[in-house]
Motif scaffolding. Structure first.
Motif, mmCIF file in Angstrom:
data_model
loop_
_atom_site.group_PDB
_atom_site.id
_atom_site.type_symbol
_atom_site.label_atom_id
_atom_site.label_comp_id
_atom_site.label_asym_id
_atom_site.label_seq_id
_atom_site.Cartn_x
_atom_site.Cartn_y
_atom_site.Cartn_z
ATOM 1 N N UNK A 17 -0.946 1.544 6.175
ATOM 2 C CA UNK A 17 0.023 1.867 7.228
ATOM 3 C C UNK A 17 -0.071 0.884 8.398
ATOM 4 N N UNK A 18 -1.307 0.541 8.785
ATOM 5 C CA UNK A 18 -1.486 -0.425 9.868
ATOM 6 C C UNK A 18 -0.922 -1.786 9.475
ATOM 7 N N UNK A 19 -1.106 -2.151 8.215
ATOM 8 C CA UNK A 19 -0.589 -3.423 7.713
ATOM 9 C C UNK A 19 0.941 -3.444 7.754
ATOM 10 N N UNK A 20 1.559 -2.349 7.307
ATOM 11 C CA UNK A 20 3.021 -2.253 7.328
ATOM 12 C C UNK A 20 3.543 -2.368 8.754
ATOM 13 N N UNK A 21 2.898 -1.670 9.693
ATOM 14 C CA UNK A 21 3.308 -1.731 11.100
ATOM 15 C C UNK A 21 3.300 -3.166 11.625
ATOM 16 N N UNK A 23 3.415 -6.003 9.877
ATOM 17 C CA UNK A 23 4.415 -6.824 9.198
ATOM 18 C C UNK A 23 5.812 -6.566 9.763
ATOM 19 N N UNK A 24 6.128 -5.293 10.013
ATOM 20 C CA UNK A 24 7.413 -4.952 10.624
ATOM 21 C C UNK A 24 7.515 -5.589 12.003
ATOM 22 N N UNK A 25 6.437 -5.482 12.783
ATOM 23 C CA UNK A 25 6.407 -6.026 14.142
ATOM 24 C C UNK A 25 6.646 -7.538 14.136
ATOM 25 N N UNK A 26 6.202 -8.186 13.046
ATOM 26 C CA UNK A 26 6.364 -9.628 12.930
ATOM 27 C C UNK A 26 7.663 -10.031 12.233
ATOM 28 N N UNK A 27 8.548 -9.045 12.034
ATOM 29 C CA UNK A 27 9.878 -9.340 11.520
ATOM 30 C C UNK A 27 9.949 -9.655 10.040
ATOM 31 N N UNK A 28 8.958 -9.210 9.270
ATOM 32 C CA UNK A 28 8.943 -9.478 7.839
ATOM 33 C C UNK A 28 9.718 -8.418 7.057
ATOM 34 N N UNK A 29 10.191 -8.806 5.869
ATOM 35 C CA UNK A 29 10.809 -7.857 4.958
ATOM 36 C C UNK A 29 9.699 -7.159 4.172
ATOM 37 N N UNK A 30 9.709 -5.825 4.193
ATOM 38 C CA UNK A 30 8.607 -5.075 3.594
ATOM 39 C C UNK A 30 9.131 -3.974 2.686
ATOM 40 N N UNK A 31 8.491 -3.838 1.529
ATOM 41 C CA UNK A 31 8.663 -2.675 0.668
ATOM 42 C C UNK A 31 7.318 -1.960 0.640
ATOM 43 N N UNK A 32 7.312 -0.676 0.957
ATOM 44 C CA UNK A 32 6.078 0.097 0.968
ATOM 45 C C UNK A 32 6.124 1.158 -0.117
ATOM 46 N N UNK A 33 4.991 1.348 -0.790
ATOM 47 C CA UNK A 33 4.932 2.277 -1.926
ATOM 48 C C UNK A 33 3.665 3.126 -1.844
ATOM 49 N N UNK A 41 6.520 9.561 4.392
ATOM 50 C CA UNK A 41 7.232 10.146 5.532
ATOM 51 C C UNK A 41 6.725 9.592 6.862
ATOM 52 N N UNK A 42 5.480 9.148 6.892
ATOM 53 C CA UNK A 42 4.913 8.605 8.127
ATOM 54 C C UNK A 42 5.541 7.275 8.512
ATOM 55 N N UNK A 43 6.054 6.558 7.529
ATOM 56 C CA UNK A 43 6.558 5.219 7.799
ATOM 57 C C UNK A 43 8.067 5.091 7.593
ATOM 58 N N UNK A 44 8.679 6.095 6.971
ATOM 59 C CA UNK A 44 10.086 5.978 6.561
ATOM 60 C C UNK A 44 11.051 5.824 7.738
ATOM 61 N N UNK A 45 10.701 6.359 8.907
ATOM 62 C CA UNK A 45 11.586 6.213 10.065
ATOM 63 C C UNK A 45 11.630 4.762 10.545
ATOM 64 N N UNK A 46 10.532 4.061 10.381
ATOM 65 C CA UNK A 46 10.476 2.649 10.763
ATOM 66 C C UNK A 46 10.962 1.741 9.647
ATOM 67 N N UNK A 47 10.785 2.219 8.401
ATOM 68 C CA UNK A 47 11.016 1.349 7.252
ATOM 69 C C UNK A 47 11.830 2.086 6.194
ATOM 70 N N UNK A 48 13.110 1.772 6.060
ATOM 71 C CA UNK A 48 13.941 2.452 5.059
ATOM 72 C C UNK A 48 13.542 2.109 3.625
ATOM 73 N N UNK A 49 12.856 0.985 3.438
ATOM 74 C CA UNK A 49 12.435 0.581 2.086
ATOM 75 C C UNK A 49 11.005 1.044 1.804
#
Length: 226
Positions: A17-21, A23-33, A41-49
């Motif tokens: 989760x910290x890694x995803x945060x 990467x998003x902050x740095x403007x990267x395209x991310x898919x989380x699984x 659900x913890x990350x879906x509001x920030x990341x639709x993928x």
């Protein structure tokens, strides 16, 4: 400007989760699984993928487009079976960069043989950081860069006599480089004419031995006001 890099983060514990945060902050395209709906659900509001999926299922990964990412990070840690199977699938996809987190050094060479281009051990890094802070109360953070070099943040003693970085000559005298100074909650990359002041937090790059010698000098008796 080059195209934005794309990443897959597989496994959404605290590390993932910290890694995803970041990467998003740095403007990267991310898919989380993750297999956990709660984790997604913890990350879906920030990341639709962000998707609930089993990363050991090759078809499921294909449907999510994982085979097209520039890099994949397997962040399970203690789930060795899932880490191994996922890494093998990612290798078969031909993904250029596969980074795997493991919590046991025994598995580092195994994961590399299975296709990981890099293996990280956060628990080991945390232990190294703690060991270096113990007995060094003015060490704030410790990061291992590779087998030889580290970056350590040091809080300068309140009684330190100000000196310019050119006069200090840390690279030539101690073998270390001061790469960042934080002063009054503001950070800057220093030049030779900038001064080191009491209560500064400085980030220093070098070997552990070199940084220790440097720290003993700048926060030792020679630099303390009487």
């Amino acid at each position: 400007m080059g195209a934005t890099k794309s990443f897959a983060v597989i496994g959404l514990g605290q590390f993932g989760l910290a890694l995803v945060d970041e990467l998003i902050e740095n403007g990267m395209d991310v898919i989380a699984i993750d297999t956990s709906e709660e984790a997604i659900s913890k990350i879906s509001k920030k990341l639709p993928t962000a998707f609930v999926a089993d990363s050991t299922n090759e078809q499921a990964l294909k449907e999510l487009g994982i085979q097209d990412v520039d890099a994949a990070i397997v962040a399970y840690g203690d789930n060795k079976e899932a880490s191994i199977l996922t890494t093998v699938i990612l290798r078969e996809f031909g993904i250029e960069q596969i980074i795997v987190r493991v919590d046991d050094d025994y598995y580092v060479p195994i994961m590399k043989k299975l296709g990981a281009t890099d293996v990280i051990t956060p628990q080991k890094a945390a232990g190294q950081a703690l060991a270096n802070r113990l007995g060094n109360e003015d060490y704030k953070d410790f990061y291992r860069l590779d087998a030889k070099y580290s970056i350590i943040s040091i809080i300068i003693n309140p009684g330190f006599v100000p000196v310019t970085l050119r006069e200090l000559n840390s690279k030539e005298v101690y073998g270390v480089s001061i790469v960042l100074i934080i002063r009054n909650n503001k950070s800057f990359v220093p030049g030779g004419n900038d001064s080191l002041l009491p209560d500064d937090t400085i980030f220093v790059v070098g070997t552990t031995k070199e940084i220790k010698a440097f720290r003993e000098e700048v926060n030792g008796k020679k630099k303390i006001k009487k």
